[in-house]
Scaffold this motif. Structure first.
Motif, short mmCIF file in Angstrom:
data_model
loop_
_atom_site.label_atom_id
_atom_site.label_comp_id
_atom_site.label_asym_id
_atom_site.label_seq_id
_atom_site.Cartn_x
_atom_site.Cartn_y
_atom_site.Cartn_z
N HIS A 287 -1.37 26.48 -66.08
CA HIS A 287 -2.65 25.86 -65.71
C HIS A 287 -2.51 25.32 -64.30
O HIS A 287 -1.63 24.50 -64.02
N ARG A 288 -3.36 25.82 -63.42
CA ARG A 288 -3.35 25.34 -62.03
C ARG A 288 -3.92 23.92 -61.99
O ARG A 288 -5.03 23.68 -62.46
N PRO A 289 -3.18 22.96 -61.43
CA PRO A 289 -3.70 21.58 -61.36
C PRO A 289 -5.09 21.57 -60.72
O PRO A 289 -5.33 22.24 -59.71
N GLY A 290 -5.99 20.80 -61.34
CA GLY A 290 -7.36 20.77 -60.86
C GLY A 290 -7.86 19.37 -60.61
O GLY A 290 -7.08 18.43 -60.44
N ARG A 291 -9.17 19.22 -60.62
CA ARG A 291 -9.80 17.95 -60.25
C ARG A 291 -9.50 16.82 -61.23
O ARG A 291 -9.80 15.67 -60.94
N GLU A 292 -8.89 17.16 -62.35
CA GLU A 292 -8.47 16.10 -63.26
C GLU A 292 -7.50 15.12 -62.59
O GLU A 292 -7.48 13.93 -62.90
N LEU A 293 -6.72 15.61 -61.61
CA LEU A 293 -5.80 14.73 -60.89
C LEU A 293 -6.55 13.73 -60.00
O LEU A 293 -6.02 12.66 -59.69
N LEU A 294 -7.77 14.08 -59.60
CA LEU A 294 -8.56 13.18 -58.76
C LEU A 294 -9.11 12.00 -59.55
O LEU A 294 -9.59 11.02 -58.97
N ASN A 295 -9.06 12.09 -60.85
CA ASN A 295 -9.54 10.99 -61.69
C ASN A 295 -8.41 10.09 -62.19
O ASN A 295 -8.62 9.25 -63.06
N LEU A 296 -7.22 10.30 -61.65
CA LEU A 296 -6.12 9.35 -61.86
C LEU A 296 -6.32 8.16 -60.93
O LEU A 296 -6.62 8.33 -59.74
N THR A 297 -6.16 6.95 -61.45
CA THR A 297 -6.21 5.74 -60.62
C THR A 297 -5.00 4.88 -60.97
O THR A 297 -4.39 5.05 -62.04
N PRO A 298 -4.64 3.94 -60.09
CA PRO A 298 -3.50 3.06 -60.42
C PRO A 298 -3.66 2.36 -61.76
O PRO A 298 -2.68 2.15 -62.47
N ASP A 299 -4.89 2.02 -62.12
CA ASP A 299 -5.12 1.29 -63.37
C ASP A 299 -4.97 2.17 -64.61
O ASP A 299 -4.79 1.66 -65.72
N THR A 300 -5.05 3.49 -64.43
CA THR A 300 -4.98 4.37 -65.60
C THR A 300 -3.69 5.17 -65.68
O THR A 300 -3.54 6.01 -66.58
N LEU A 301 -2.76 4.94 -64.77
CA LEU A 301 -1.53 5.74 -64.74
C LEU A 301 -0.76 5.66 -66.05
O LEU A 301 -0.35 6.68 -66.61
#
Length: 406
Positions: free
Chosen positions: A18-32
């Protein structure tokens, strides 16, 4: 058969990525922590690193297929499944109110291209994307518009974990964290309904089972012996259930399961983060597990409600030699140096992907371990992974073999 994996080292013919996608853009410090990340990868570079990983595999004769493509093809081939998939995805995403079920269904159903739909389910949905009437809803009125209504799935590029290829079947997993449970929906649909797999894949474990198991803990030693880690993310009860399914309810040739009890920790989350096979007679191993590792042999019983379990009172080398019927060499991550081994294991120095006997894909950054592997005669293919490794996974974690040569 569309699934054929009886080894960790036989020439790799087909692999799922699976090619990394926009799901990584929805990572935030508060949700790590919630999303099982230690840092936020830079998406553009992560995609370049992953594209190079796929290129290296193709250059070595491996057919690369993508999870997002197979799932989109499944929906294209079975249009009647689309509403079912959307509803199931919303419900398993934790949406309980009829209002949001309706709003999200309309939102997803408006996406006509099935690949775009699949990628959006992976990316997650925040409140500002939805056309929600906030009147008479206290929750909506006090919520920030950036709040995620459906959480992203940033761990998806570790395709090793949602299921495991074992022989001609798949172990469809119940994931350790609810953050990752939805990841297995895609494989469930693909193997049940995609024209290349429908009716041809035996399910050796059900994602609805209560006990956790993940693919990073499953290693095919040969067509008759399976290794499974008892780890932070795989429970002993799951291995017992899997053993009974394999021995008594399947056509599998496996007659022995070796359960490796490894310390439960973030660093040792799966068996393949501390132990992988790289040649007929060679394994990489993190030295920190050798003093604490316990191995249990599980075999069929005369009673199909039970299995025979015996602790193996021997060294890891001798245990492997018994089942592989050859001398075995364990190559220590970091050369056994305590500091180097800890650092390079954290960066997946023991997490190798074998594309054929003696040829392995590794992260370039683990220089000490890689040098030792080269000195041992291995063909070491180094890839950059500065961003990919932030998710705590290496080349084996990022790949699920679908077919290896017999």
């Amino acid at each position: 058969m569309p699934i054929n994996v009886t080894s960790e080292i036989k020439p790799l013919k087909k692999v799922l990525l699976h090619r990394p996608g926009r799901e990584l853009l929805n990572l935030t410090p508060d949700t790590l922590e919630e999303l099982l990340f230690d840092d936020i990868p830079f998406l553009e570079d992560a995609q370049k690193e992953h594209d190079n990983f796929a290129k290296v595999l193709r250059e070595n004769g491996v057919e690369v297929v993508y999870l997002e493509d197979l799932m989109a093809e499944t929906l294209d081939q079975n249009p009647d499944l689309r509403p079912q998939f959307i509803k199931q995805f919303i419900e398993e995403g934790g949406i309980s109110t009829s209002k949001y079920k309706r709003v999200l269904f309309d939102f997803f159903d408006a996406i006509k291209d099935n690949k775009e739909l699949v990628l959006k389910t992976m990316e997650g949905v925040n409140l500002k994307e939805l056309n929600v009437d906030k009147a008479n809803s206290l929750v909506d009125l006090v919520s920030e518009t950036s709040v995620m209504v459906l959480a992203p799935m940033p761990n998806l590029y570790f395709t090793r974990d949602p299921f495991a290829s074992v022989g001609n079947g798949v172990v469809l997993n119940k994931m350790y964290s609810k953050t990752r449970n939805r990841e297995t929906i895609y494989a469930d649909y693909i193997f049940k309904y995609h024209k290349d797999y429908k009716g041809q894949v035996e399910f050796l474990y059900d994602r609805k089972n209560p006990d956790h198991i993940e693919g990073g803990d499953v290693l095919n030693l040969n067509d008759k012996v399976l290794a499974v880690g008892i780890s932070q993310r795989t429970e002993a009860d799951a291995i017992s259930r899997l053993a009974k399914n394999i021995f008594y309810k399947s056509g599998s040739k496996i007659r022995t399961i070796l359960a490796f009890d490894i310390p439960e920790s973030r660093a040792f989350m799966h068996l393949d983060t501390v132990f992988t096979q790289i040649d007929y007679d060679k394994f990489t191993v993190h030295p920190a597990i050798l003093g604490t590792l316990r191995v249990f042999e599980i075999t069929p019983s005369d009673d199909e409600d039970e299995v025979n379990i015996k602790e193996m009172e021997d060294t890891l080398e001798h245990i492997l030699e018994k089942y592989l019927e050859r001398d075995i060499e364990l190559i220590l991550c970091g050369g056994g140096d305590e500091i180097v081994a800890a650092r390079e294991q954290w960066n997946d120095g023991s997490n190798t992907l074998c594309v054929k006997p003696g040829t392995i894909v590794v992260y370039k950054r683990n220089t000490v371990t890689n040098k030792i592997l080269k000195e041992k005669g291995l063909n070491v293919i180094e890839i950059h992974g500065a961003e990919l490794v932030r998710g705590r996974g290496g080349p084996r974690c990022m790949s699920m073999p679908l077919a290896r040569e017999d």
